[in-house]
Write an enzyme that holds these catalytic residues in place. Sequence first.
Site, PDB file in Angstrom:
ATOM      1  N   ASN A  43      44.450  43.885  33.367  1.00  0.00           N
ATOM      2  CA  ASN A  43      44.481  42.466  32.821  1.00  0.00           C
ATOM      3  C   ASN A  43      44.233  42.694  31.259  1.00  0.00           C
ATOM      4  O   ASN A  43      43.914  41.644  30.746  1.00  0.00           O
ATOM      5  CB  ASN A  43      43.193  41.827  33.569  1.00  0.00           C
ATOM      6  CG  ASN A  43      43.186  41.312  34.930  1.00  0.00           C
ATOM      7  OD1 ASN A  43      44.403  41.143  35.335  1.00  0.00           O
ATOM      8  ND2 ASN A  43      42.103  41.532  35.693  1.00  0.00           N
ATOM      9  N   HIS A  78      38.086  30.976  41.820  1.00  0.00           N
ATOM     10  CA  HIS A  78      37.690  32.326  41.786  1.00  0.00           C
ATOM     11  C   HIS A  78      36.447  32.397  42.735  1.00  0.00           C
ATOM     12  O   HIS A  78      35.650  31.297  42.752  1.00  0.00           O
ATOM     13  CB  HIS A  78      37.211  32.711  40.241  1.00  0.00           C
ATOM     14  CG  HIS A  78      37.068  34.273  40.423  1.00  0.00           C
ATOM     15  ND1 HIS A  78      35.910  34.751  40.511  1.00  0.00           N
ATOM     16  CD2 HIS A  78      37.941  35.460  40.114  1.00  0.00           C
ATOM     17  CE1 HIS A  78      36.003  36.255  40.537  1.00  0.00           C
ATOM     18  NE2 HIS A  78      37.301  36.301  40.358  1.00  0.00           N
ATOM     19  N   GLU A  85      40.089  26.542  37.321  1.00  0.00           N
ATOM     20  CA  GLU A  85      40.619  27.588  36.458  1.00  0.00           C
ATOM     21  C   GLU A  85      41.601  27.218  35.293  1.00  0.00           C
ATOM     22  O   GLU A  85      42.175  26.141  35.718  1.00  0.00           O
ATOM     23  CB  GLU A  85      40.716  28.814  37.083  1.00  0.00           C
ATOM     24  CG  GLU A  85      40.030  29.476  38.056  1.00  0.00           C
ATOM     25  CD  GLU A  85      40.536  30.808  38.621  1.00  0.00           C
ATOM     26  OE1 GLU A  85      40.921  31.651  37.888  1.00  0.00           O
ATOM     27  OE2 GLU A  85      40.304  30.936  39.829  1.00  0.00           O
ATOM     28  N   SER A 135      43.800  33.195  38.757  1.00  0.00           N
ATOM     29  CA  SER A 135      44.030  34.689  38.948  1.00  0.00           C
ATOM     30  C   SER A 135      44.815  35.244  39.722  1.00  0.00           C
ATOM     31  O   SER A 135      45.284  36.484  39.398  1.00  0.00           O
ATOM     32  CB  SER A 135      42.423  35.236  39.051  1.00  0.00           C
ATOM     33  OG  SER A 135      42.061  34.851  40.214  1.00  0.00           O
ATOM     34  N   ASP A 174      36.967  27.706  33.855  1.00  0.00           N
ATOM     35  CA  ASP A 174      36.982  29.059  33.837  1.00  0.00           C
ATOM     36  C   ASP A 174      38.304  29.807  33.086  1.00  0.00           C
ATOM     37  O   ASP A 174      39.451  29.602  33.897  1.00  0.00           O
ATOM     38  CB  ASP A 174      36.531  29.978  35.341  1.00  0.00           C
ATOM     39  CG  ASP A 174      36.658  31.324  35.120  1.00  0.00           C
ATOM     40  OD1 ASP A 174      37.121  32.012  34.010  1.00  0.00           O
ATOM     41  OD2 ASP A 174      36.215  31.662  36.331  1.00  0.00           O
ATOM     42  N   HIS A 211      41.748  34.054  32.308  1.00  0.00           N
ATOM     43  CA  HIS A 211      43.043  34.562  32.148  1.00  0.00           C
ATOM     44  C   HIS A 211      43.922  33.693  31.036  1.00  0.00           C
ATOM     45  O   HIS A 211      45.244  34.064  30.869  1.00  0.00           O
ATOM     46  CB  HIS A 211      43.766  34.627  33.388  1.00  0.00           C
ATOM     47  CG  HIS A 211      43.123  35.439  34.456  1.00  0.00           C
ATOM     48  ND1 HIS A 211      43.555  36.871  34.765  1.00  0.00           N
ATOM     49  CD2 HIS A 211      42.061  35.199  35.497  1.00  0.00           C
ATOM     50  CE1 HIS A 211      42.585  37.251  35.497  1.00  0.00           C
ATOM     51  NE2 HIS A 211      41.658  36.468  36.102  1.00  0.00           N
ATOM     52  N   LYS A 222      39.642  40.716  30.103  1.00  0.00           N
ATOM     53  CA  LYS A 222      41.161  40.518  30.178  1.00  0.00           C
ATOM     54  C   LYS A 222      41.725  40.860  28.762  1.00  0.00           C
ATOM     55  O   LYS A 222      41.836  41.715  28.424  1.00  0.00           O
ATOM     56  CB  LYS A 222      41.509  39.247  30.840  1.00  0.00           C
ATOM     57  CG  LYS A 222      41.140  39.027  32.153  1.00  0.00           C
ATOM     58  CD  LYS A 222      39.834  39.060  32.843  1.00  0.00           C
ATOM     59  CE  LYS A 222      39.677  39.060  34.133  1.00  0.00           C
ATOM     60  NZ  LYS A 222      38.264  38.705  34.687  1.00  0.00           N
TER      61      LYS A 222
END
Length: 383
Positions: free
Chosen positions: A47, A133, A175, A179, A204, A207, A236
């Site tokens: 990541n 997540h 998110e 992910s 969140d 990423h 990440k």
Amino acid sequence: MSWQQRIGQALAERRASDGWRQRPVIDQQTTRTLHSGGRCYTHFSSNDYLGLTRHPAVIAGWQQGAEQAGAGAGASGHVTGYHRQHAALEEALANWLGYDRALLFISGFAANQAVIHLLGEKNDRILADRLSHASLLDAASHSPAQLRRFSHNAPESLAARLAAPCDGETLVVTEGIFSMDGDSAPLAALAEQTRQARGWLLVDDAHGIGVVGEQGRGSCWQQGVKPELLVVTFGKAFGVSGAALLCDATTADYFLQFSRHLIYSTAMPAAQAAALQAALHQVQQGDELRQRLQQNIQRFRRGAASLPWQLMNTDSAIQPLLVGENAQAMALSARLAAAGCWVSAIRPPTVPPGTARLRITLTAAHQPEDIDRLLEALHDAAG
């Protein structure tokens, strides 16, 4: 059933489902390569999207921080663990992302758990994208608030959930970039619906931060959204570890007074905070790295278009190749490893049953020949 019987049954079921998890021993790795078991592989499971984990400035920041403050924090931030490096990092993050305050956590998992653990009370509700997540869903399921999931990236599904009456407060959870699927949430639509329902939005952006948006400010900035609660993580694109919660000043004070995750945890090392300040500078100046990453993504997607497996529709660094059953995903991962490409297979319960996949991650550190090597191995496996 005894503890031993319960444990034995669970392990037997996991083995039988081809879902057995193992931790490979890694001898050495960079963002681009990985050494394990005496072999060198091209690395497609990291990541570290911008390749910063070995950046000289980030390493120097950690070394200098350790020389000044030692290897560990020594205490909770509420005792003696809050160093000027922590304060400087929090201030820089808040200014960069346009919030009053930032609060540091030891991990993204801890940050997500802390937010939901503290905010959710009886009669409240948490409306979460069903592919959120595990750290978010796990915390919500153990909260006294009522958890309801809405369909993945579906504002109309959220609207239906919001239309139901609620005696308490509403927290909407999603998110920025997911992910396991690599797709982006429709944050503007979700934020507007949440605002109309007088709820709060928690995003969140583990990423997305560092990868998308002006200066890498993330998914929310890219979509013109400012959620009440934003969690960014540093394991990440920042190439280090840890996380931060961005919020207004009053909410930050509330967390400092009442969040058990902050009060009763040893703070992250000041050296880590110093390394993160160096990483933040690289992220802010990283347009060339982000451009290179996008070029690598497009090169891979062009070459993978004719593969027999479903390549999920995403232009993020996460390029999931949907295989289906666990055994097939493991076999394909092994086939790629034999060709010198390290690509981890992701299986239930991390993803829904029947959607085992290879989670291919691309980075700015990959060279064109690395992408071509992976594509050649995939086409050979398909033949």
